[in-house]
Design a protein around this motif. Structure first.
Motif, PDB file in Angstrom:
ATOM      1  N   SER A 115      50.358  30.001  37.519  1.00  0.00           N
ATOM      2  CA  SER A 115      51.589  28.769  37.759  1.00  0.00           C
ATOM      3  C   SER A 115      51.154  27.831  36.082  1.00  0.00           C
ATOM      4  O   SER A 115      52.729  27.593  35.690  1.00  0.00           O
ATOM      5  N   CYS A 120      55.757  25.095  36.168  1.00  0.00           N
ATOM      6  CA  CYS A 120      56.137  25.204  37.281  1.00  0.00           C
ATOM      7  C   CYS A 120      54.618  25.324  38.011  1.00  0.00           C
ATOM      8  O   CYS A 120      54.653  26.886  38.257  1.00  0.00           O
ATOM      9  N   ASP A 121      55.316  24.508  39.743  1.00  0.00           N
ATOM     10  CA  ASP A 121      53.489  24.951  40.097  1.00  0.00           C
ATOM     11  C   ASP A 121      54.132  25.041  41.606  1.00  0.00           C
ATOM     12  O   ASP A 121      54.111  25.395  42.719  1.00  0.00           O
ATOM     13  N   ASP A 122      55.601  25.835  41.701  1.00  0.00           N
ATOM     14  CA  ASP A 122      56.854  26.351  42.555  1.00  0.00           C
ATOM     15  C   ASP A 122      55.436  27.230  43.440  1.00  0.00           C
ATOM     16  O   ASP A 122      55.292  27.383  45.042  1.00  0.00           O
ATOM     17  N   ASN A 124      51.920  28.965  43.323  1.00  0.00           N
ATOM     18  CA  ASN A 124      51.062  28.107  42.377  1.00  0.00           C
ATOM     19  C   ASN A 124      49.417  28.780  43.111  1.00  0.00           C
ATOM     20  O   ASN A 124      49.345  28.981  45.036  1.00  0.00           O
ATOM     21  N   ASN A 201      61.623  33.811  36.901  1.00  0.00           N
ATOM     22  CA  ASN A 201      61.596  34.666  38.476  1.00  0.00           C
ATOM     23  C   ASN A 201      62.053  35.615  39.046  1.00  0.00           C
ATOM     24  O   ASN A 201      63.230  35.308  39.991  1.00  0.00           O
ATOM     25  N   SER A 219      64.871  31.082  38.251  1.00  0.00           N
ATOM     26  CA  SER A 219      64.328  30.810  37.200  1.00  0.00           C
ATOM     27  C   SER A 219      62.931  29.758  37.729  1.00  0.00           C
ATOM     28  O   SER A 219      62.844  30.143  38.442  1.00  0.00           O
ATOM     29  N   PHE A 220      62.224  29.426  36.559  1.00  0.00           N
ATOM     30  CA  PHE A 220      60.731  28.890  37.386  1.00  0.00           C
ATOM     31  C   PHE A 220      61.095  27.354  36.783  1.00  0.00           C
ATOM     32  O   PHE A 220      61.248  26.706  36.005  1.00  0.00           O
ATOM     33  N   CYS A 221      61.605  26.617  37.907  1.00  0.00           N
ATOM     34  CA  CYS A 221      61.806  25.031  38.300  1.00  0.00           C
ATOM     35  C   CYS A 221      62.817  24.154  37.728  1.00  0.00           C
ATOM     36  O   CYS A 221      62.700  23.714  36.533  1.00  0.00           O
ATOM     37  N   ASP A 222      63.965  25.498  37.427  1.00  0.00           N
ATOM     38  CA  ASP A 222      65.150  25.011  36.188  1.00  0.00           C
ATOM     39  C   ASP A 222      64.631  24.850  35.180  1.00  0.00           C
ATOM     40  O   ASP A 222      65.116  24.265  34.154  1.00  0.00           O
ATOM     41  N   LEU A 223      63.363  25.982  33.926  1.00  0.00           N
ATOM     42  CA  LEU A 223      62.824  25.275  32.571  1.00  0.00           C
ATOM     43  C   LEU A 223      63.153  26.208  31.841  1.00  0.00           C
ATOM     44  O   LEU A 223      63.007  27.077  32.008  1.00  0.00           O
ATOM     45  N   ASN A 318      72.097  19.360  41.721  1.00  0.00           N
ATOM     46  CA  ASN A 318      71.460  20.421  42.082  1.00  0.00           C
ATOM     47  C   ASN A 318      71.315  21.193  42.860  1.00  0.00           C
ATOM     48  O   ASN A 318      70.648  21.327  43.927  1.00  0.00           O
TER      49      ASN A 318
END
Length: 506
Positions: A115, A120-122, A124, A201, A219-223, A318
């Motif tokens: 992760s 991003c730890d969504d 994990n 993602n 995405s991963f955490c909108d990154l 968001n």
């Protein structure tokens, strides 16, 4: 007095895709064993569980009478974030897996994705299989997407497994690779937006429609420079057929739907919902952030869309419209015949005409069939049974909305309240009778999961929950957005490192 007749034998039920069918109704209408009369804390509970090697984000799938090593089994298929797919005997006739297939090979540098690599730890501590696979009932092939780290590089691969053996049908799987015309990054420098696995993602469930596989990403955490993508593949060859990005000249617009899959109607049109991102379609552009999309077949051309008037506000706070998945309702005799319903983080419920979705108007959403303001965000897909739509939004009760004359109205509510992120309900029934609404309370990943069962006729009547006898019925540590699977008298619940099986107690 003669002895009572035994329960009817289970019918050949299959749950081969997310939320039971391509309309994403959540219905199993062939459940002859579980009824509102016997689902209670005395006669119903946890029967057994199977350990697995990672967290189970995907909904378990179920197939009846699969011949494995010369024996017929009812089989439950479980996918994990450790990049394994398991086939278990659904009735516990053997406690070991019938087969297990792994997509990692650490000796040769192929692992799950830590992760931390995504910042991003969504999900994990590792990312492997997140989306719900899909099974072709004709060929007996299970399609699944696994994310891997391959000697420092990152990849998503589409795998096709024989459900009888777990063996690959097409080598080591097809790597997801695509590009579309666009100016946004990541770009090849020649005017094409390029799919980048590390930024994408693959959470949305897979869809199989007319021998075409639909794979969507967010995405991963909108990154990073991520985008919403849909890729289509020929299910017979795994050849790429089409690619679509929701924001080829902008940013974001992820397609994640809290794990829900794209929906398909009888004509092969595909429906999905994007999250926060650029939007300029109303002025002739090709960016569709916070939008309901109708795509035509494998080529993925935009056939129609609806974007709420306040899409810019949603994007600024968001307020992802695409936290919910689309439910296609049965044909209606009053009002528009073909309806779609969902909601997003704002909570407003949108009822759309699939034949004229409404596109965008700046002042309000008066062009659509109905909008119902609600203050509770939906993370999941609504369910449907007998002219009723069921939703359990975050911080809200399980709500039953009656569909009459082409309009929804709130009818009944559960007494229990679902915390964050709410739940995606499923339905079991014997035709039009003995309806039960099942919902998994998770309160985020890691909290104790709670399985609930309500009367479909009146959700204020709770038939059962696993906390009534938590020592016996604990399903395990929860996974957010988890969806239970009901088939042949049992309920299958995925959690962290196990799948628990509930049914009528011996």
């Amino acid at each position: 007095m003669p002895a009572p007749a035994p329960p009817s034998p289970p019918t050949a039920v299959n749950v081969l895709t997310y939320h039971n069918d391509n309309a994403r109704t959540g219905q199993n209408l062939q459940e002859t064993l579980l009824t509102p009369a016997n689902v209670n804390g005395t006669t119903f509970g946890k029967l057994f569980s199977y350990p697995v090697d990672g967290s189970v984000y995907a909904q378990p799938l179920y197939a009846t009478n699969v011949r494995i090593a010369g024996q017929l089994h009812n089989v439950v298929f479980v996918a994990t974030e450790h990049n394994s797919v398991y086939a278990f005997d659904a009735d516990n006739k053997t406690s070991v897996p019938l087969w297990r297939t792994s997509f990692i090979d650490p000796v040769n540098g192929i692992t799950t994705v830590p992760s931390r690599d995504t910042n991003c730890d969504d999900i994990n501590p590792e990312i492997g299989i997140t989306s719900t696979p899909v099974i072709d009932s004709v060929t007996g092939i299970l399609y699944v997407v696994a994310m891997t780290k391959e000697n420092g590089a990152y990849a998503h691969r589409l795998h096709a497994l024989d459900i009888a053996t777990g063996n690959e049908k097409f080598g080591t799987g097809m790597k997801l690779q695509a590009s579309v015309p666009g100016t946004a990054a990541p770009n090849d420098g020649k005017g094409r937006l390029v799919f980048n696995s590390l930024l994408e993602n693959q959470r949305a469930a897979l869809l199989l429609s007319n021998n075409v596989l639909y794979i969507a990403t967010g995405s991963f955490c909108d990154l990073g420079n991520h985008h919403g993508w849909v890729l289509t593949y020929d299910s017979k060859t795994l050849n790429l057929l089409g690619a679509f990005s929701s924001t080829p000249n902008g940013n974001e617009g992820g397609i994640w739907q809290s794990g829900g899959g794209a929906a398909a109607d009888a004509n092969g049109s595909i429906y999905l919902i994007t999250g926060d991102g650029s939007f300029d379609a109303a002025s002739g552009g090709s960016n569709y952030g916070n939008t309901f999309l109708k795509l035509s077949g494998a080529a993925l051309t935009v056939a129609d869309y609806f974007t709420p008037f306040n899409q810019a506000t949603l994007a600024a706070v968001n307020g992802d419209l695409g936290s919910g998945g689309a439910l296609l309702l049965p044909d209606q005799s009053a009002g528009p015949a073909h309806l779609l319903v969902s909601a997003g983080k704002q909570g407003t419920i949108y009822l759309l005409n699939r034949d004229n979705m409404g596109k965008f108007q700046a002042a309000n959403d008066s062009q659509i069939v109905q909008s119902l303001p609600r203050p509770y965000p939906l993370f999941g897909t609504p369910a449907y049974f007998k002219n009723t739509v069921y939703m359990a939004a975050a911080g809200d009760r399980l709500n039953a909305y009656v569909l009459s004359n082409g309009q929804l109205s709130l009818s009944k509510q559960s007494t229990s309240i679902f915390g964050w992120p709410g739940a995606t309900a499923v339905i079991s029934a014997n035709g039009s009778t003995d309806g039960i609404v099942w919902a998994l309370e998770t309160n985020g990943s890691g909290a104790p999961a709670v399985l609930h069962a309500y009367s479909a006729a009146d959700v204020s009547i709770e038939l059962y929950n696993s906390n009534q006898n938590s020592g016996r019925d604990y399903p395990g540590p929860a996974i957010k957005f988890s969806v239970p699977t009901v088939a042949n008298g049992k309920v299958y619940v995925g959690s962290q490192y196990q799948v628990s099986v509930f049914g009528l107690l011996p």
